[in-house]
Design a protein around this motif. Sequence first.
Motif, mmCIF file in Angstrom:
data_model
loop_
_atom_site.group_PDB
_atom_site.id
_atom_site.type_symbol
_atom_site.label_atom_id
_atom_site.label_comp_id
_atom_site.label_asym_id
_atom_site.label_seq_id
_atom_site.Cartn_x
_atom_site.Cartn_y
_atom_site.Cartn_z
ATOM 1 N N SER A 1 4.630 6.882 1.157
ATOM 2 C CA SER A 1 3.222 7.437 1.608
ATOM 3 C C SER A 1 2.281 6.202 1.221
ATOM 4 O O SER A 1 2.223 6.111 -0.322
ATOM 5 C CB SER A 1 3.539 8.954 1.038
ATOM 6 O OG SER A 1 1.493 8.894 1.083
ATOM 7 N N ARG A 2 1.071 6.213 1.549
ATOM 8 C CA ARG A 2 0.392 5.512 0.970
ATOM 9 C C ARG A 2 -0.645 5.986 0.057
ATOM 10 O O ARG A 2 -1.691 6.356 -0.277
ATOM 11 C CB ARG A 2 -1.156 5.256 2.278
ATOM 12 C CG ARG A 2 -0.340 4.091 3.383
ATOM 13 C CD ARG A 2 -1.019 3.665 4.576
ATOM 14 N NE ARG A 2 -0.600 2.749 5.004
ATOM 15 C CZ ARG A 2 -0.639 1.893 5.413
ATOM 16 N NH1 ARG A 2 -2.661 1.807 6.118
ATOM 17 N NH2 ARG A 2 -0.918 0.927 6.825
ATOM 18 N N ILE B 1 6.106 8.774 5.443
ATOM 19 C CA ILE B 1 7.818 8.639 6.615
ATOM 20 C C ILE B 1 8.304 8.580 5.735
ATOM 21 O O ILE B 1 8.593 8.952 4.468
ATOM 22 C CB ILE B 1 7.521 6.337 6.498
ATOM 23 C CG1 ILE B 1 6.179 6.196 7.150
ATOM 24 C CG2 ILE B 1 8.529 6.291 7.101
ATOM 25 C CD1 ILE B 1 6.396 4.224 7.284
ATOM 26 N N GLU B 2 9.646 9.296 6.548
ATOM 27 C CA GLU B 2 10.858 10.149 5.167
ATOM 28 C C GLU B 2 11.903 9.631 6.752
ATOM 29 O O GLU B 2 12.237 9.313 7.434
ATOM 30 C CB GLU B 2 10.996 11.381 6.498
ATOM 31 C CG GLU B 2 9.447 12.280 5.299
ATOM 32 C CD GLU B 2 9.207 13.392 5.472
ATOM 33 O OE1 GLU B 2 10.694 14.354 5.259
ATOM 34 O OE2 GLU B 2 8.241 14.410 4.829
ATOM 35 N N ALA B 3 12.933 9.975 5.485
ATOM 36 C CA ALA B 3 14.744 8.696 6.050
ATOM 37 C C ALA B 3 15.836 9.078 5.196
ATOM 38 O O ALA B 3 15.188 10.555 4.017
ATOM 39 C CB ALA B 3 14.268 7.516 6.274
ATOM 40 N N LEU C 1 -2.271 13.411 -2.128
ATOM 41 C CA LEU C 1 -2.422 14.566 -1.332
ATOM 42 C C LEU C 1 -0.940 15.400 -1.167
ATOM 43 O O LEU C 1 -0.075 15.011 -1.406
ATOM 44 C CB LEU C 1 -2.982 13.898 -0.105
ATOM 45 C CG LEU C 1 -4.031 13.113 0.145
ATOM 46 C CD1 LEU C 1 -3.657 12.393 1.237
ATOM 47 C CD2 LEU C 1 -4.870 14.025 -0.059
ATOM 48 N N PRO C 2 -1.669 16.794 -1.010
ATOM 49 C CA PRO C 2 -0.838 17.617 -0.620
ATOM 50 C C PRO C 2 0.529 17.492 0.258
ATOM 51 O O PRO C 2 -0.054 16.844 1.195
ATOM 52 C CB PRO C 2 -0.712 18.704 -0.386
ATOM 53 C CG PRO C 2 -3.057 18.984 -0.541
ATOM 54 C CD PRO C 2 -2.854 16.696 -0.919
ATOM 55 N N ASP C 3 1.628 17.454 0.697
ATOM 56 C CA ASP C 3 2.271 17.579 1.443
ATOM 57 C C ASP C 3 1.976 17.216 3.340
ATOM 58 O O ASP C 3 2.048 17.186 3.811
ATOM 59 C CB ASP C 3 4.026 18.126 1.472
ATOM 60 C CG ASP C 3 5.216 17.713 0.444
ATOM 61 O OD1 ASP C 3 4.403 16.515 0.011
ATOM 62 O OD2 ASP C 3 5.563 18.124 0.198
ATOM 63 N N GLN D 1 0.723 -1.502 -0.102
ATOM 64 C CA GLN D 1 -0.321 -0.240 0.568
ATOM 65 C C GLN D 1 1.022 0.885 0.166
ATOM 66 O O GLN D 1 0.819 2.042 -0.443
ATOM 67 C CB GLN D 1 -0.874 0.206 0.996
ATOM 68 C CG GLN D 1 -1.861 -1.256 1.521
ATOM 69 C CD GLN D 1 -2.615 -2.189 2.220
ATOM 70 O OE1 GLN D 1 -0.692 -2.016 3.259
ATOM 71 N NE2 GLN D 1 -3.180 -3.519 2.326
ATOM 72 N N TRP D 2 2.345 0.972 0.084
ATOM 73 C CA TRP D 2 2.994 2.743 0.221
ATOM 74 C C TRP D 2 3.561 2.691 -0.664
ATOM 75 O O TRP D 2 3.790 0.964 -1.806
ATOM 76 C CB TRP D 2 4.246 2.280 1.377
ATOM 77 C CG TRP D 2 3.158 1.968 3.127
ATOM 78 C CD1 TRP D 2 3.054 1.541 2.955
ATOM 79 C CD2 TRP D 2 3.922 2.945 3.432
ATOM 80 N NE1 TRP D 2 2.423 1.480 4.826
ATOM 81 C CE2 TRP D 2 2.801 2.785 4.650
ATOM 82 C CE3 TRP D 2 4.295 4.842 3.630
ATOM 83 C CZ2 TRP D 2 2.134 3.790 5.606
ATOM 84 C CZ3 TRP D 2 3.444 5.670 4.191
ATOM 85 C CH2 TRP D 2 3.247 4.954 5.383
ATOM 86 N N GLN D 3 3.893 3.769 -1.329
ATOM 87 C CA GLN D 3 4.813 4.124 -2.840
ATOM 88 C C GLN D 3 5.826 5.139 -1.995
ATOM 89 O O GLN D 3 5.831 6.013 -1.418
ATOM 90 C CB GLN D 3 3.754 5.005 -3.463
ATOM 91 C CG GLN D 3 2.809 3.887 -4.366
ATOM 92 C CD GLN D 3 1.894 4.269 -4.774
ATOM 93 O OE1 GLN D 3 1.149 5.648 -5.330
ATOM 94 N NE2 GLN D 3 0.942 3.721 -5.325
ATOM 95 N N VAL D 4 6.791 5.441 -3.412
ATOM 96 C CA VAL D 4 7.731 6.514 -3.163
ATOM 97 C C VAL D 4 7.248 7.678 -3.646
ATOM 98 O O VAL D 4 6.086 7.455 -4.646
ATOM 99 C CB VAL D 4 8.893 6.154 -3.831
ATOM 100 C CG1 VAL D 4 10.612 7.079 -4.242
ATOM 101 C CG2 VAL D 4 9.339 5.013 -3.499
#
Length: 109
Positions: A85-86, A98-100, A90-92, A67-70
């Motif tokens: 992000s799932r 999830i950020e790394a 959507l706007p940021d 369900q997650w995409q870059v």
Amino acid sequence: MILGELSDRLRDVHTVTAKLIAEIIDETCRRFPSVGQTEKTARIERLIESEAWTDAALALIDLELPQWQVRRIAYDEGEWYCALSRERELPDWLDRSIEARHADLPLRS
């Protein structure tokens, strides 16, 4: 190994190896090898053999977290930043991503 320990270890690693990828898979991947998705598993194995670390990491994300995409991969001032992000469209400011970051692209954790 506890997930926090793995995260700390990845933060200190300077290069990716097949052994490191195997340890990450052993510790974190529940769907690998995937019985129902042998093509995805075979692709990941080929990427690891080819030392295509970033592609292997992205393929593992696709297998383990479907369900997650870059949302974003960017390089700035000596570090790679990645956001998953799932709801990528959507706007940021509305998205719960999830950020790394890491100096080596395949090691952003």
